[in-house]
Design an enzyme around this catalytic site. Structure first.
Site, PDB file in Angstrom:
ATOM      1  CG  HIS A 143      -0.322   0.452   2.481  1.00 51.52           C
ATOM      2  ND1 HIS A 143      -0.177   1.777   2.830  1.00 51.52           N
ATOM      3  CD2 HIS A 143       0.223  -0.263   3.494  1.00 51.52           C
ATOM      4  CE1 HIS A 143       0.407   1.861   4.014  1.00 51.52           C
ATOM      5  NE2 HIS A 143       0.677   0.645   4.438  1.00 51.52           N
ATOM      6  CB  CYS A 144       1.320   4.173  -1.726  1.00 52.74           C
ATOM      7  SG  CYS A 144      -0.014   4.379  -2.934  1.00 52.74           S
ATOM      8  CD1 TRP A 145      -1.794  10.360   0.148  1.00 54.75           C
ATOM      9  CD2 TRP A 145      -1.967   9.573   2.210  1.00 54.75           C
ATOM     10  NE1 TRP A 145      -2.654  11.183   0.828  1.00 54.75           N
ATOM     11  CE2 TRP A 145      -2.785  10.725   2.100  1.00 54.75           C
ATOM     12  CE3 TRP A 145      -1.924   8.899   3.429  1.00 54.75           C
ATOM     13  CZ2 TRP A 145      -3.543  11.206   3.158  1.00 54.75           C
ATOM     14  CZ3 TRP A 145      -2.686   9.388   4.479  1.00 54.75           C
ATOM     15  CH2 TRP A 145      -3.476  10.526   4.345  1.00 54.75           C
TER      16      TRP A 145
END
Length: 337
Positions: free
Chosen positions: A93-95
């Protein structure tokens, strides 16, 4: 393409799969999903440069700059992912669940990994965390004046099979002006919420959960408002009233082993509340190594504050143990209930 999972499904999958957080080290250190491993696509400086480029020159230029930065690191990313997920199945995941996680997932899939991403990214996870605290829960609150051994009573209840959330352990703080002494650095309030959610979601909602009575803040960490509001109207409120002399003995055991400068600094933080005369007497007692007197003077302030809080509560069970025995007190509580 990688499978995009909802926050609830992503967290469910995390019980068997590792999580790779590809956000920058600064984003990760501020707060992250508990247990996630940080393999940042960009360093802190690189992230700033890409963001500035996006604002000044647009998306295409920012993408090209990002590729120049990331290109030389692709093989290293795969090697790190191998260490995190030797079974070659992983969550990423990222932001916002956009380009960073998508690019990283593509790379790992190309290298033979099975990859799932977090739909909406860390931002969606945070919304999921905060929303979960609004769900009604079966809370039982344990109260008692400072030095009553409430944390040890909670531990005893947990050993007896009760569900317990130790908010002070999550916050790395015991709640008072002296509460940071002997503790590791506190997490951010955001990370405190993440850690609380991690424990909370694994409990059986059909059974009661024990928590210690707390003010809204524990040191620098703030209890989520919706969660704290539920704590003010619990299913039951159990009050343990341990005699003051036993509480003084407990506080001496807990704090006398620490450096005088730490104890003096903590006493100074409540100087105005103690009043000049009492503060002076406490400092003089510290210098004499008379820790019992320091505890006695401090309790005069804390007991007054706690009595006010108690007046706002509807106590369902009031216990008066004559010994500082957390296990026996826990047994007496369960018998009373």
């Amino acid at each position: 393409m990688a499978t995009a999972l909802s926050p609830a499904d992503f967290l469910q999958a995390s019980q068997r799969l590792p999580i790779i957080d590809v956000r920058s080290p600064g984003e990760y250190s501020h707060a992250h999903i508990p247990g996630a491993i940080n393999i940042p696509l960009f360093s802190n400086d690189e992230r700033v440069k890409v963001g500035t480029c996006y604002k000044q020159q647009g998306r295409d230029a920012a993408v090209r700059l990002g590729l120049e930065m990331v290109g030389p690191k692709l093989a290293l990313f795969v090697k790190k992912a191998d260490l995190v997920a030797p079974q070659r199945e992983v969550l990423v995941h990222c932001w916002r669940g956009g380009m960073r996680s998508g690019s990283f997932a593509w790379l790992l899939r190309t290298a033979g990994f099975r990859v799932s991403t977090l739909e909406g990214g860390y931002k969606a996870y945070r919304n999921h965390v905060l929303e979960s605290f609004q769900h009604p829960q079966n809370m039982t609150i344990l109260g008692g004046p400072t030095g009553s051994g409430k944390t040890d009573i909670l531990r005893a209840l947990a050993e007896m099979g009760e569900q317990v959330i130790d908010l002070e352990a999550i916050a790395h703080h015991k709640g008072s002006a002296y509460g940071a002494i002997g503790q590791s650095p506190q997490p951010s309030s955001e990370q405190f919420e993440n850690l609380l959610h991690q424990q909370w979601r694994l409990l059986d909602p059909q059974r009661r959960v024990w928590l210690e009575s707390e003010s809204r803040h524990i040191g620098g960490c703030f209890i989520p408002l919706a969660f704290w509001q539920q704590m003010q109207q619990p299913t039951q409120f159990v009050f343990v009233d341990l005699p003051k002399d036993l509480r003084i003995q407990r506080l001496v055991r807990e704090y006398a082993c620490y450096d005088h400068t730490l104890l003096q600094a903590a006493t100074e933080r409540i100087k105005k509340r103690l009043g000049g005369q009492h503060y002076k007497a406490a400092i003089e007692a510290l210098q004499r190594h008379d820790y019992a007197t320091v505890a006695d003077i401090s309790l005069n302030y804390y007991d007054k504050a706690y009595l006010y809080e108690l007046s706002q509560r509807n106590i369902s069970h009031h216990l008066h143990p004559t010994d500082d025995n957390p296990t026996a007190t826990a047994q007496a509580i369960l018998k009373a209930l």
